[in-house]
Design a protein around this motif. Structure first.
Motif, mmCIF file in Angstrom:
data_model
loop_
_atom_site.group_PDB
_atom_site.id
_atom_site.type_symbol
_atom_site.label_atom_id
_atom_site.label_comp_id
_atom_site.label_asym_id
_atom_site.label_seq_id
_atom_site.Cartn_x
_atom_site.Cartn_y
_atom_site.Cartn_z
ATOM 1 N N ALA A 128 0.740 -1.393 -0.029
ATOM 2 C CA ALA A 128 -0.110 -0.008 -0.006
ATOM 3 C C ALA A 128 0.702 1.348 0.077
ATOM 4 O O ALA A 128 0.821 2.265 -0.892
ATOM 5 N N PHE A 129 1.875 1.261 0.801
ATOM 6 C CA PHE A 129 2.882 2.413 0.672
ATOM 7 C C PHE A 129 3.398 2.637 -0.661
ATOM 8 O O PHE A 129 3.701 3.733 -0.958
ATOM 9 N N ASP A 130 3.903 1.554 -1.105
ATOM 10 C CA ASP A 130 4.706 1.645 -2.530
ATOM 11 C C ASP A 130 3.586 2.159 -3.572
ATOM 12 O O ASP A 130 3.978 3.030 -4.412
ATOM 13 N N ARG A 131 2.269 1.701 -3.571
ATOM 14 C CA ARG A 131 1.413 2.238 -4.559
ATOM 15 C C ARG A 131 1.018 3.648 -4.280
ATOM 16 O O ARG A 131 0.765 4.448 -5.313
ATOM 17 N N THR A 132 0.843 4.053 -3.107
ATOM 18 C CA THR A 132 0.430 5.491 -2.815
ATOM 19 C C THR A 132 1.718 6.244 -3.132
ATOM 20 O O THR A 132 1.559 7.613 -3.540
ATOM 21 N N GLU A 133 2.966 5.936 -2.944
ATOM 22 C CA GLU A 133 4.161 6.661 -3.309
ATOM 23 C C GLU A 133 4.281 6.954 -4.807
ATOM 24 O O GLU A 133 4.638 8.155 -5.155
ATOM 25 N N THR A 134 3.681 6.116 -5.607
ATOM 26 C CA THR A 134 3.898 6.351 -7.072
ATOM 27 C C THR A 134 2.517 7.026 -7.452
ATOM 28 O O THR A 134 2.698 7.712 -8.742
ATOM 29 N N ARG A 135 1.488 7.032 -6.511
ATOM 30 C CA ARG A 135 0.350 7.940 -7.083
ATOM 31 C C ARG A 135 0.280 9.240 -6.575
ATOM 32 O O ARG A 135 -0.425 10.127 -7.127
ATOM 33 N N THR A 136 0.749 9.762 -5.485
ATOM 34 C CA THR A 136 0.812 10.924 -4.802
ATOM 35 C C THR A 136 1.601 12.039 -5.557
ATOM 36 O O THR A 136 2.596 11.702 -6.286
ATOM 37 N N ALA A 137 1.088 13.241 -5.442
ATOM 38 C CA ALA A 137 1.742 14.198 -6.222
ATOM 39 C C ALA A 137 3.016 14.850 -5.359
ATOM 40 O O ALA A 137 3.628 15.704 -5.877
#
Length: 575
Positions: A153-162
């Motif tokens: 979840a952290f990895d996906r958020t890091e790639t999606r966040t601005a």
């Protein structure tokens, strides 16, 4: 029974067709639904990771809120179970195609370590409550096996966040908090094992005023662990072997944590500097260059102000380099979404093909001009046109002060000079002085880029030349006689080229015929020579030569004459 009754009986006995069952859809692992489910799984995993160890080490916390803990425990177990169901309905890519077959998805999932860990995390160890009692939360330590879901979840958020760098710092702080939290829980559990208040290192005796409260117990333990792991010092010396071992382990953990923190922060700072260097030009090199060559202070100040304007207002001048790693089609779509509205305002490009505009968008070069800087001067050779994205520019006289007109956002200039329009009285020279009043952002389109694109769109080129001709007529800048002369000259040149092409075709045809005749003559000559060779072999041999031949014969029954050769009956006929 009548025929009608038989039909009714048959209809009543026929079962109604069953409706197809609605099954859960297959989730795309890169889609939004899967992403939000991962974010949902953050809560039960974090709950088990933080709260379970705290309940195991602080008995008062476990006893005071037992009902709430049981509700949260089994709610998280339910989410764990649903997560396995989601795994069975999450597709995977095979040769770039999303696989949606449930059988293949299931067989693939059950062969992975993730499935084993998911099952192990749901082993009903809580059944031991029936024997040990409900105040033993350590039975739920197997729930920690679902931690990889948190990392995903952290990895996906890091790639999606601005704001990926800010998220990395926040994630690092969360990891530090969890480590200190676990260490504080272990410190309190060790103090209880050794005996509260036994020495200065362990937690004080809860019988002392204030130390019996649960909040004080946790905060004291958290503070003590923070002092150890940050190597600040100011902690009591250990007195027992267990305390020494605990301190040594914490010191080693602190060293590794310090290295991790420094590495992570260095990576974040490097990424931020790299992003700035990619978006904005490096002004340090330019400043050093100006100092080495002793540029005057006024010009140096203008250059520094220009760089400062770019940095403060987030202006980018190297969009091509930023998007260079994207596939060409995707890069075109990004550029179209950003710049197509600006390019479509240009009158000369209106009603052009969408594909033509998409290619032109990729050729636009953003440029920023400082106050008082000339974009072009009268008489300059026009090699590009400009589209005003933001700012104001003035059409000024040769003195640079008198203003004839002010151009604002959405307007353009210089488009006539990059199109070869017949009869253009100004040629490809600039007809006015254009000066920036403030900081102006322009798009530049060069003549070479436009020519390269129009070479694939001849119809669009004709339309654009016609529009440019209309503009020149309104400006009285079109010499009709010169235009007619150029058209006549072009038609004559094209006619001569067509004649030369026809003559070249005729020469090629004649040359091909000559080659064919030459090949035919060569074949005929070769056949005649071969026939003459056979005829000469049939001539009679003189007696002197025949006796000489007989003396030199190595074997009897052989002959050198044409008639005596076995297997040779005469010259071959033509094929």
């Amino acid at each position: 029974m009548s025929q009608e009754n038989k039909v009714k009986t048959t209809e009543s006995s026929t079962p109604a067709p069953s409706k197809p069952r609605k099954s859960l859809p297959i989730l795309d692992p890169s889609g939004d639904y899967y992403y939000w489910w991962l974010n949902t799984m953050v809560f039960p995993v974090t709950y088990n990771l933080v709260i379970v160890v705290c309940r195991a080490c602080f008995p008062d916390l476990q006893h005071s809120y037992l009902v709430a803990w049981l509700v949260l425990d089994y709610t998280s177990d339910l989410l764990y179970l649903l997560d396995i169901v989601v795994h069975f309905h999450t597709g995977f890519l095979e040769q770039g195609i999303l696989v949606v077959d449930r059988g293949r998805i299931s067989s693939r999932y059950v062969r992975t370590w993730s499935f084993v860990l998911d099952l192990a995390s749901l082993v009903p160890t809580d059944l031991a409550y029936l024997r040990l009692g409900p105040h033993t939360p350590t039975l739920r330590l197997n729930r920690f096996l679902r931690v990889p879901r948190l990392f995903e979840a952290f990895d996906r958020t890091e790639t999606r966040t601005a704001y990926p760098n800010a998220f990395r710092i926040a994630k690092l702080m969360i990891y530090i908090f969890v480590v200190i939290h676990w260490n504080s829980c272990l410190y309190f559990a060790l103090s209880r094992h050794l005996g509260f208040g036994r020495d200065a290192w362990v937690y004080p005796d809860p019988a002392q005023p204030g130390f019996e409260r649960l909040r004080r117990q946790y905060l004291y333990s958290f503070y003590f662990s923070t002092l150890i792991l940050t190597t600040v010092g100011d902690t009591p010396l250990p007195a027992q072997e267990e305390e020494y071992l605990f301190m040594v382990g914490d010191f080693l953990l602190a060293v590794m944590g310090f290295a991790t923190i420094m590495g992570s922060m260095s990576s974040v700072i490097y990424n931020m500097n790299t992003a700035d260097a990619a978006f904005y030009p490096d002004h340090a090199l330019v400043k050093k260059y100006m100092k080495l060559h002793h540029i005057n202070r006024r010009l140096e100040r203008r250059v520094i102000d220009w760089y400062q304007h770019l940095q403060i207002n987030k202006k980018m001048t190297n969009e091509v380099a930023i998007l260079q790693h994207l596939p060409e089609r995707l890069r075109a779509e990004v550029a179209v979404s950003v710049h197509l509205s600006t390019l479509s305002r240009v009158q000369i490009f209106q009603n052009c093909e969408a594909s033509l505009l998409e290619e032109l968008v990729l050729k636009l070069q953003p440029q920023t001009y400082s106050p008082g800087e000339y974009v072009c001067r009268k008489g300059d050779i026009g090699r590009e046109m400009y589209i005003i994205r933001e700012g104001q520019l003035a059409v000024v006289a040769d003195d640079g002060v008198t203003q004839y007109a002010v151009l604002g956002a959405g307007l353009y200039f210089g488009e006539i000079s990059i199109i070869n329009i017949k009869g253009n009285m100004s040629g490809n020279r600039r007809t006015a002085n254009i000066k920036s009043l403030g900081y102006s952002d322009l798009f530049c389109l060069s003549k070479e880029d436009l020519r390269e694109v129009l070479s694939e769109y001849p119809q669009a080129q004709a339309v654009m030349e016609e529009k440019g001709r209309e503009i020149l007529l309104k400006m009285n800048k079109l010499d009709l006689n010169a235009e007619a002369a150029e058209i006549a000259l072009q038609e004559a040149t094209e006619s001569r080229l067509r004649g030369l092409d026809q003559q070249l075709d005729d020469l090629q045809t004649k040359f091909a015929r000559l080659l064919a005749e030459l090949e035919s003559s060569a074949l005929k000559i070769a056949y005649r020579i071969e026939r003459l060779e056979w005829q000469t072999r049939e001539w009679p041999v003189p007696e002197g030569l025949a006796d000489a031949d007989d003396e030199g014969e190595p074997e009897e029954g052989t002959s050198k004459s044409g008639k005596g050769r076995a297997g040779q009956e005469g010259p071959p006929g033509p094929e």
